[in-house]
Scaffold this active site. Structure first.
Site, PDB file in Angstrom:
ATOM      1  N   GLU A 266       1.404  11.563 -16.182  1.00 48.60           N
ATOM      2  CA  GLU A 266       2.021  10.492 -15.380  1.00 48.60           C
ATOM      3  C   GLU A 266       3.530  10.629 -15.487  1.00 48.60           C
TER       4      GLU A 266
ATOM      5  N   SER B 147       5.966   8.557 -14.740  1.00 48.73           N
ATOM      6  CA  SER B 147       6.792   7.435 -15.189  1.00 48.73           C
ATOM      7  C   SER B 147       6.028   6.532 -16.139  1.00 48.73           C
TER       8      SER B 147
ATOM      9  N   MET C  40       4.727   3.449 -14.769  1.00 50.63           N
ATOM     10  CA  MET C  40       3.597   3.529 -13.838  1.00 50.63           C
ATOM     11  C   MET C  40       2.271   3.793 -14.552  1.00 50.63           C
TER      12      MET C  40
ATOM     13  N   THR D  57      -0.364   2.648  -9.260  1.00 50.90           N
ATOM     14  CA  THR D  57       0.285   1.817  -8.240  1.00 50.90           C
ATOM     15  C   THR D  57      -0.283   0.402  -8.204  1.00 50.90           C
TER      16      THR D  57
ATOM     17  N   GLY E 125       7.411  -3.572  10.609  1.00 51.44           N
ATOM     18  CA  GLY E 125       6.003  -3.189  10.440  1.00 51.44           C
ATOM     19  C   GLY E 125       5.127  -4.423  10.307  1.00 51.44           C
TER      20      GLY E 125
ATOM     21  N   ILE F 136       1.061  -4.652   4.644  1.00 54.20           N
ATOM     22  CA  ILE F 136       2.155  -5.098   3.776  1.00 54.20           C
ATOM     23  C   ILE F 136       3.043  -6.071   4.542  1.00 54.20           C
TER      24      ILE F 136
ATOM     25  N   ASP G 217      -5.353   7.827  -2.630  1.00 53.03           N
ATOM     26  CA  ASP G 217      -4.542   7.825  -1.394  1.00 53.03           C
ATOM     27  C   ASP G 217      -4.137   9.231  -0.953  1.00 53.03           C
TER      28      ASP G 217
ATOM     29  N   HIS H 214     -23.198 -25.251  -3.780  1.00 51.61           N
ATOM     30  CA  HIS H 214     -22.443 -26.252  -3.014  1.00 51.61           C
ATOM     31  C   HIS H 214     -21.569 -27.054  -3.969  1.00 51.61           C
TER      32      HIS H 214
HETATM   33  C1  LIG Z   1       2.236  -3.569  -1.736  1.00 51.60           C
HETATM   34  C2  LIG Z   1       0.846  -2.995  -1.753  1.00 51.60           C
HETATM   35  C3  LIG Z   1      -0.237  -3.837  -1.870  1.00 51.60           C
HETATM   36  C4  LIG Z   1      -1.521  -3.316  -1.904  1.00 51.60           C
HETATM   37  N1  LIG Z   1      -2.568  -4.180  -2.010  1.00 51.60           N
HETATM   38  C5  LIG Z   1      -3.817  -3.698  -2.094  1.00 51.60           C
HETATM   39  C6  LIG Z   1      -4.922  -4.578  -2.283  1.00 51.60           C
HETATM   40  O1  LIG Z   1      -4.764  -5.797  -2.335  1.00 51.60           O
HETATM   41  N2  LIG Z   1      -6.143  -4.043  -2.409  1.00 51.60           N
HETATM   42  C7  LIG Z   1      -6.359  -2.696  -2.369  1.00 51.60           C
HETATM   43  O2  LIG Z   1      -7.506  -2.254  -2.543  1.00 51.60           O
HETATM   44  N3  LIG Z   1      -5.336  -1.834  -2.171  1.00 51.60           N
HETATM   45  C8  LIG Z   1      -4.079  -2.306  -2.038  1.00 51.60           C
HETATM   46  N4  LIG Z   1      -3.041  -1.439  -1.881  1.00 51.60           N
HETATM   47  C9  LIG Z   1      -3.321   0.011  -1.845  1.00 51.60           C
HETATM   48  C10 LIG Z   1      -3.560   0.535  -3.275  1.00 51.60           C
HETATM   49  O3  LIG Z   1      -2.489   0.135  -4.106  1.00 51.60           O
HETATM   50  C11 LIG Z   1      -3.673   2.042  -3.289  1.00 51.60           C
HETATM   51  O4  LIG Z   1      -4.666   2.442  -2.374  1.00 51.60           O
HETATM   52  C12 LIG Z   1      -4.059   2.544  -4.671  1.00 51.60           C
HETATM   53  O5  LIG Z   1      -3.235   2.033  -5.671  1.00 51.60           O
HETATM   54  C13 LIG Z   1      -4.001   4.081  -4.689  1.00 51.60           C
HETATM   55  O6  LIG Z   1      -4.368   4.537  -5.939  1.00 51.60           O
HETATM   56  P1  LIG Z   1      -4.465   6.078  -6.281  1.00 51.60           P
HETATM   57  O7  LIG Z   1      -5.600   6.236  -7.200  1.00 51.60           O
HETATM   58  O8  LIG Z   1      -4.442   6.881  -5.060  1.00 51.60           O
HETATM   59  O9  LIG Z   1      -3.138   6.447  -7.069  1.00 51.60           O
HETATM   60  P2  LIG Z   1      -1.886   5.581  -7.604  1.00 51.60           P
HETATM   61  O10 LIG Z   1      -2.351   4.341  -8.287  1.00 51.60           O
HETATM   62  O11 LIG Z   1      -0.968   5.480  -6.492  1.00 51.60           O
HETATM   63  O12 LIG Z   1      -1.358   6.530  -8.740  1.00 51.60           O
HETATM   64  C14 LIG Z   1      -0.629   7.672  -8.499  1.00 51.60           C
HETATM   65  C15 LIG Z   1       0.203   7.944  -9.741  1.00 51.60           C
HETATM   66  O13 LIG Z   1       0.663   9.281  -9.717  1.00 51.60           O
HETATM   67  C16 LIG Z   1       1.944   9.331 -10.280  1.00 51.60           C
HETATM   68  N5  LIG Z   1       2.552  10.584  -9.818  1.00 51.60           N
HETATM   69  C17 LIG Z   1       2.931  10.889  -8.549  1.00 51.60           C
HETATM   70  N6  LIG Z   1       3.386  12.157  -8.498  1.00 51.60           N
HETATM   71  C18 LIG Z   1       3.298  12.663  -9.749  1.00 51.60           C
HETATM   72  C19 LIG Z   1       3.598  13.929 -10.320  1.00 51.60           C
HETATM   73  N7  LIG Z   1       4.083  14.934  -9.593  1.00 51.60           N
HETATM   74  N8  LIG Z   1       3.402  14.092 -11.653  1.00 51.60           N
HETATM   75  C20 LIG Z   1       2.895  13.091 -12.407  1.00 51.60           C
HETATM   76  N9  LIG Z   1       2.587  11.883 -11.917  1.00 51.60           N
HETATM   77  C21 LIG Z   1       2.768  11.675 -10.599  1.00 51.60           C
HETATM   78  C22 LIG Z   1       2.604   8.065  -9.769  1.00 51.60           C
HETATM   79  O14 LIG Z   1       3.702   7.680 -10.570  1.00 51.60           O
HETATM   80  C23 LIG Z   1       1.445   7.074  -9.832  1.00 51.60           C
HETATM   81  O15 LIG Z   1       1.404   6.349 -11.030  1.00 51.60           O
HETATM   82  C24 LIG Z   1      -1.732  -1.915  -1.826  1.00 51.60           C
HETATM   83  C25 LIG Z   1      -0.640  -1.047  -1.701  1.00 51.60           C
HETATM   84  C26 LIG Z   1       0.642  -1.585  -1.669  1.00 51.60           C
HETATM   85  C27 LIG Z   1       1.818  -0.648  -1.563  1.00 51.60           C
HETATM   86  N1  LIG Z   2      -4.921  -5.935   1.079  1.00 53.67           N
HETATM   87  C1  LIG Z   2      -4.957  -4.625   1.034  1.00 53.67           C
HETATM   88  O1  LIG Z   2      -5.987  -3.987   0.833  1.00 53.67           O
HETATM   89  C2  LIG Z   2      -3.675  -3.866   1.206  1.00 53.67           C
HETATM   90  C3  LIG Z   2      -2.456  -4.524   1.107  1.00 53.67           C
HETATM   91  C4  LIG Z   2      -1.284  -3.800   1.291  1.00 53.67           C
HETATM   92  C5  LIG Z   2      -1.359  -2.446   1.564  1.00 53.67           C
HETATM   93  N2  LIG Z   2      -2.566  -1.845   1.652  1.00 53.67           N
HETATM   94  C6  LIG Z   2      -2.671  -0.413   1.984  1.00 53.67           C
HETATM   95  O2  LIG Z   2      -1.375   0.145   2.066  1.00 53.67           O
HETATM   96  C7  LIG Z   2      -1.239   0.827   3.307  1.00 53.67           C
HETATM   97  C8  LIG Z   2       0.190   0.777   3.759  1.00 53.67           C
HETATM   98  O3  LIG Z   2       0.505  -0.535   4.262  1.00 53.67           O
HETATM   99  P1  LIG Z   2       1.560  -0.711   5.434  1.00 53.67           P
HETATM  100  O4  LIG Z   2       1.584  -2.139   5.838  1.00 53.67           O
HETATM  101  O5  LIG Z   2       2.829  -0.043   5.034  1.00 53.67           O
HETATM  102  O6  LIG Z   2       0.959   0.219   6.577  1.00 53.67           O
HETATM  103  P2  LIG Z   2       0.008  -0.126   7.820  1.00 53.67           P
HETATM  104  O7  LIG Z   2      -0.412   1.165   8.349  1.00 53.67           O
HETATM  105  O8  LIG Z   2      -1.023  -1.132   7.459  1.00 53.67           O
HETATM  106  O9  LIG Z   2       0.979  -0.848   8.878  1.00 53.67           O
HETATM  107  C9  LIG Z   2       2.138  -0.238   9.342  1.00 53.67           C
HETATM  108  C10 LIG Z   2       2.586  -0.983  10.590  1.00 53.67           C
HETATM  109  O10 LIG Z   2       3.911  -0.589  10.894  1.00 53.67           O
HETATM  110  C11 LIG Z   2       4.008  -0.344  12.291  1.00 53.67           C
HETATM  111  N3  LIG Z   2       5.131   0.587  12.452  1.00 53.67           N
HETATM  112  C12 LIG Z   2       5.186   1.898  12.108  1.00 53.67           C
HETATM  113  N4  LIG Z   2       6.423   2.386  12.338  1.00 53.67           N
HETATM  114  C13 LIG Z   2       7.157   1.360  12.839  1.00 53.67           C
HETATM  115  C14 LIG Z   2       8.517   1.223  13.242  1.00 53.67           C
HETATM  116  N5  LIG Z   2       9.375   2.235  13.170  1.00 53.67           N
HETATM  117  N6  LIG Z   2       8.939   0.009  13.709  1.00 53.67           N
HETATM  118  C15 LIG Z   2       8.071  -1.035  13.766  1.00 53.67           C
HETATM  119  N7  LIG Z   2       6.785  -0.962  13.394  1.00 53.67           N
HETATM  120  C16 LIG Z   2       6.336   0.212  12.916  1.00 53.67           C
HETATM  121  C17 LIG Z   2       2.641   0.211  12.678  1.00 53.67           C
HETATM  122  O11 LIG Z   2       2.414   0.057  14.049  1.00 53.67           O
HETATM  123  C18 LIG Z   2       1.725  -0.656  11.816  1.00 53.67           C
HETATM  124  O12 LIG Z   2       1.389  -1.855  12.454  1.00 53.67           O
HETATM  125  C19 LIG Z   2      -2.229   0.163   4.235  1.00 53.67           C
HETATM  126  O13 LIG Z   2      -2.678   1.068   5.218  1.00 53.67           O
HETATM  127  C20 LIG Z   2      -3.327  -0.274   3.335  1.00 53.67           C
HETATM  128  O14 LIG Z   2      -4.351   0.691   3.276  1.00 53.67           O
HETATM  129  C21 LIG Z   2      -3.728  -2.518   1.475  1.00 53.67           C
END
Ligand SMILES: Cc1cc2nc3c(=O)[nH]c(=O)nc-3n(C[C@H](O)[C@H](O)[C@H](O)COP(=O)(O)OP(=O)(O)OC[C@H]3O[C@@H](n4cnc5c(N)ncnc54)[C@H](O)[C@@H]3O)c2cc1C
Ligand SMILES: NC(=O)c1ccc[n+]([C@@H]2O[C@H](COP(=O)([O-])OP(=O)(O)OC[C@H]3O[C@@H](n4cnc5c(N)ncnc54)[C@H](O)[C@@H]3O)[C@@H](O)[C@H]2O)c1
Length: 459
Positions: free
Chosen positions: A35, A37, A40, A44, A180, A184, A312, A446
């Protein structure tokens, strides 16, 4: 330089990777978890995504229900929410680290991994110390990073944030612009409006929540409108310029140029790309997909037989629970009957954590009709649910799409409190191929939101 040998190398402490590390360690494999960082550890989801964002969203809901008289009080409440979120994240990070650290077969290595060849990986830490390791199997689990669009001034601005940097800000923006309107964008819009910010959203496409049925999208729009969130569709942000304490965002809307607003912060939420830059995948000969994610087959193997990609980074749906399911596929390939693949995923449910959350599984009404089904559409308003009234969360609606010929559920959209829990019941009924009547006539507790399924499917 000496080369250390492992049975398995996992690059990235993500959901799939950490679960796999624990599992393989328990099987007696010598595992390296790399990892980059220390901040981290745990990945994520727990550090910068699902858990912190949902912690803040919940606190924002509480803050919205307080009638704060002054901006100063709101600012203070927001700063406290950030602090509380940070405490939660620290606790989870420590727990995640010790879970692996306490496994005698797992070696957590802090450093950035980069392929030297298909067999060797160089790991370099922040002090520039490096080591070379080799493994019989290598798993790429490096996750995704925000996609930053090429808008003039976006890189130079000090007031442009990603979801990660936004959640680290202790200062509540009075006016937040969000670029967007996806997951998010919507979740942060709902959350920051609840904290008390004015929110203006800019979405590039011309349809709000284009993948949802219009009745559901309109209901959501109504709720967001009530929170004062301004949603601009068919927009293109053209320029971003910092002023002293604010930032000017210039955009075009419906083809009309040179409109601008002054805000305190801008959140960029325009999708996420594979986190592969540091990996030097070329040296390993690993192929990428057209979308620039690591290309795998349905068992998550890349074109190099001992290199896999999970989470991812492999271009699947970006959810923590899909990364976890990737782990299940790998476990089955290595220790099971090798039958489980990505193709086995039937109905993947999702929730967008706005207030109330939108949760959906299966087909929308539009998709079902386009696929040629003769459908029965069932709907009830959230306001008709006793529990919704009792907890004062009456906004929203529930909708189910039934195949008229077979009585099977084709899809369901729940825009109501607790929908992120209830949708899993629907998923199980769909996966197990039961008729919708099983929900109509089942005994549920309920008062609960789940009992609304009796009414929805009796409707
Ligand atoms: C704001 C936000 C909200 C979200 N909310 C939800 C939600 O409510 N529910 C949901 O299901 N999903 C949600 N997601 C999506 C979800 O967070 C991701 O799908 C998930 O965390 C991906 O996990 P992963 O296993 O792919 O790897 P990650 O958890 O992304 O882990 C990757 C790790 O690799 C490390 N890394 C990267 N490159 C290197 C390298 N070269 N060497 C060593 N380490 C490295 C990084 O530091 C990181 O810790 C959200 C995403 C965001 C951004
Ligand atoms: N509750 C959850 O499960 C959850 C929560 C947060 C994030 N996520 C994951 O993280 C991923 C990333 O989230 P996100 O919101 O960044 O992506 P997203 O793909 O959900 O949405 C991106 C949005 O930005 C718009 N867009 C793209 N370029 C643009 C621009 N230049 N100007 C204006 N609009 C633009 C797209 O049309 C789209 O509607 C999601 O696809 C999701 O899988 C999941």
């Amino acid at each position: 330089m000496t080369v250390e040998l492992f049975d398995t190398i996992i690059i990235g402490f993500g959901k799939g990777g950490k679960t796999l590390a624990g599992f393989l360690g328990a099987q007696g494999q010598k595992v390296a978890m790399i990892e980059k960082s220390k901040d981290m550890y745990g990945g994520t989801c727990i550090n910068i995504a699902c858990i912190p964002s949902k912690s803040l969203a919940l606190q924002a809901e509480h803050i919205a229900s307080h009638n704060f008289e002054s901006w100063e009080e709101r600012k203070k409440a927001y700063a406290m929410a950030i602090e509380k979120k940070d405490q939660l994240v620290s606790k989870l990070r420590e727990k995640n680290f010790s879970n692996l650290d306490n496994n005698e077969n797992v070696n957590v290595i802090n450093g950035k991994a980069s392929f030297l060849s298909k067999d060797a990986i160089k790991v370099t830490n922040s002090d520039n110390d490096s080591l070379i390791i080799k493994g019989k199997n290598i798993f790429i689990n490096t996750g995704s990073l925000p996609n930053i669009p090429g808008i003039e001034g976006i890189q130079e601005s000090k007031l442009v944030y990603t979801s990660t940097s936004m959640m680290a800000q202790k200062e509540l923006p009075k006016h937040l612009a969000i670029i967007g309107g996806g997951y998010i964008g919507l979740e942060f819009a709902s959350m920051y409006a609840n904290f008390g910010s004015k929110v203006t959203m800019f979405e590039g496409t011309d349809t709000f929540l284009a993948k949802e049925d219009r009745d559901i999208a309109e209901e959501i729009k109504k709720v967001l409108d009530n929170k004062g969130i301004e949603i601009n569709l068919n927009t293109s942000v053209q320029k971003i310029e910092d002023n002293q304490n604010s930032v000017r965002l210039s955009f075009s809307k419906n083809g009309k140029d040179d409109i601008s607003i002054e805000v305190d912060a801008i959140l960029v939420a325009t999708g996420r790309k594979a986190n592969i830059e540091a990996l030097n995948l070329k040296a390993a000969g690993v192929n990428l997909s057209e979308r620039n994610f690591v290309k795998t087959d349905d068992t998550l193997k890349t074109n190099i037989p001992h290199i896999w990609a999970i989470g991812d980074v492999n271009g699947g749906p970006q959810y923590t629970y899909i990364s976890l399911d990737d782990f299940r596929i790998v476990r089955d390939q290595l220790y099971g009957d090798k039958k489980r693949t990505r193709k086995d995923r039937k109905n993947i449910p999702f929730s967008v954590f706005i207030e109330p959350p939108l949760s959906r599984v299966g087909l929308t009404e539009k998709e079902a009709k386009e696929a040629g089904y003769e459908v029965k559409v069932l709907k009830i308003p959230a306001a008709s649910i006793p529990r919704a009234n009792q907890i004062n969360k009456t906004e929203g609606m529930l909708k189910a799409i039934i195949d008229n010929k077979t009585n099977k559920i084709l899809g369901c959209a729940l825009f109501c409190s607790d929908s992120s829990e209830i949708i899993n019941i629907i998923k199980i009924v769909m996966d197990s191929g039961q008729d919708f009547t099983v929900l109509k006539d089942n005994i549920f507790t309920h008062p609960s939101m789940a009992e609304a399924l009796n009414d929805l499917f009796a409707n």
